[in-house]
Enzyme design. Sequence first.
Site, PDB file in Angstrom:
ATOM      1  CG  ASN A   9      -1.773   1.173   1.378  1.00 38.94           C
ATOM      2  OD1 ASN A   9      -1.826   2.009   0.476  1.00 38.94           O
ATOM      3  ND2 ASN A   9      -2.464   1.291   2.496  1.00 38.94           N
ATOM      4  CE  LYS A  11      -0.353   3.175   4.630  1.00 34.83           C
ATOM      5  NZ  LYS A  11      -0.349   3.246   6.076  1.00 34.83           N
ATOM      6  CG  HIS A  96      -6.106   1.679   5.078  1.00 38.46           C
ATOM      7  ND1 HIS A  96      -5.649   2.636   5.951  1.00 38.46           N
ATOM      8  CD2 HIS A  96      -5.088   0.791   4.919  1.00 38.46           C
ATOM      9  CE1 HIS A  96      -4.402   2.349   6.293  1.00 38.46           C
ATOM     10  NE2 HIS A  96      -4.045   1.232   5.677  1.00 38.46           N
ATOM     11  CD  GLU A  98      -3.083   5.341   6.798  1.00 37.70           C
ATOM     12  OE1 GLU A  98      -3.038   5.349   5.552  1.00 37.70           O
ATOM     13  OE2 GLU A  98      -2.136   4.931   7.513  1.00 37.70           O
ATOM     14  CD  GLU A 167      -3.809  -2.668   7.310  1.00 38.41           C
ATOM     15  OE1 GLU A 167      -2.707  -2.927   6.858  1.00 38.41           O
ATOM     16  OE2 GLU A 167      -4.372  -1.571   7.146  1.00 38.41           O
ATOM     17  N   GLY A 173       1.419   2.342  10.769  1.00 35.93           N
ATOM     18  CA  GLY A 173       2.229   3.563  10.725  1.00 35.93           C
ATOM     19  C   GLY A 173       3.035   3.798  11.992  1.00 35.93           C
ATOM     20  CB  SER A 212       4.331  -1.882  12.146  1.00 35.22           C
ATOM     21  OG  SER A 212       4.236  -0.536  12.381  1.00 35.22           O
ATOM     22  N   GLY A 233       2.750  -1.259   4.368  1.00 34.65           N
ATOM     23  CA  GLY A 233       2.774   0.163   4.026  1.00 34.65           C
ATOM     24  C   GLY A 233       4.190   0.631   3.716  1.00 34.65           C
TER      25      GLY A 233
HETATM   26  P1  PGA Z   1       2.482   0.372   7.680  1.00 43.26           P
HETATM   27  O1  PGA Z   1       1.055   0.500   6.957  1.00 43.26           O
HETATM   28  O2  PGA Z   1       3.088  -0.910   7.189  1.00 43.26           O
HETATM   29  O3  PGA Z   1       3.233   1.581   7.261  1.00 43.26           O
HETATM   30  O4  PGA Z   1       2.208   0.320   9.160  1.00 43.26           O
HETATM   31  C1  PGA Z   1       0.244  -0.615   6.771  1.00 43.26           C
HETATM   32  C2  PGA Z   1      -1.048  -0.227   6.108  1.00 43.26           C
HETATM   33  O5  PGA Z   1      -1.539   0.872   6.351  1.00 43.26           O
HETATM   34  O6  PGA Z   1      -1.608  -0.989   5.322  1.00 43.26           O
END
Ligand code: PGA
Length: 249
Positions: A9, A11, A96, A98, A167, A173, A212, A233
């Site tokens: 992803n 982003k 997601h 976010e 998640e 993040g 993460s 991510g």
């Molecule tokens: P991250 O994001 O690996 O940066 O924690 C994962 C995601 O949002 O899918």
Amino acid sequence: MQQRLIVGNLKMWWREKEEIETYLRQLNASWLRTDADVEYIVCPPQVFLDYVGQGVPQSVGLGAQDVFWEESGAYTGGVSALMLRSCGVKYVIVGHSERRMLGETDEQVGWKVVSVLDAGMRVILCVGETREERDSGRTVDILKRQLSLGIAGVDKVVLENLVIAYEPRWAVGTDRTPGSLEIRDVVDVIQSNLKSYFGQGAENVRILYGGSVHQENFSMVCIEPGLDGVLVGRESLDPESFLQLGRIS
Ligand code: PGA
């Protein structure tokens, strides 16, 4: 056993097209050293779907980070499932954390899931609790609600096109990941809920972990029984590290 699925992803990290050129160059160079039996998907920002789709190695699939649930109409800024499909998209991330943090509801997530499946693509439905929800013992209730409304319109016929990504919002993040027992408990909850909704055939739904994930914790995350892969991510911004995940057994 199904092929392991590793989804990147990307982003909204890129600022300009030059960064994507570098990314694609590195991805193609690293791809030559990859012989892992893994399905890789990259999900760039929608505006770059075509560009990235034309530049990735042939076996790397294209995913989208979001979708609007209507097919067409006066929806300024909207991008429909049909549009994504016509750009060559195979998988669409929906719900997601976010997006949920910006006000997306469980009901809207459910409509998006249906629109993606109706268009014949695969959907990655994200579910997960906040730190506060976990600390107050509400993880299972939150997951059940997100799942039941997220899959409310899903037909049993298309179960192999449904992927659930666990998640935890407090891990996305950050530098924190749940322990393997915590992940296993949640995978159990997801599996038993899928079974009660769909009965036989629920095992065709793949389950990913996201939040993460990086090379150091990938083995721990991916040995969990019931997990079919990861949603990544930050680690996916570096093509070599991203592909390396598939080489770790
Ligand atoms: P991250 O994001 O690996 O940066 O924690 C994962 C995601 O949002 O899918």
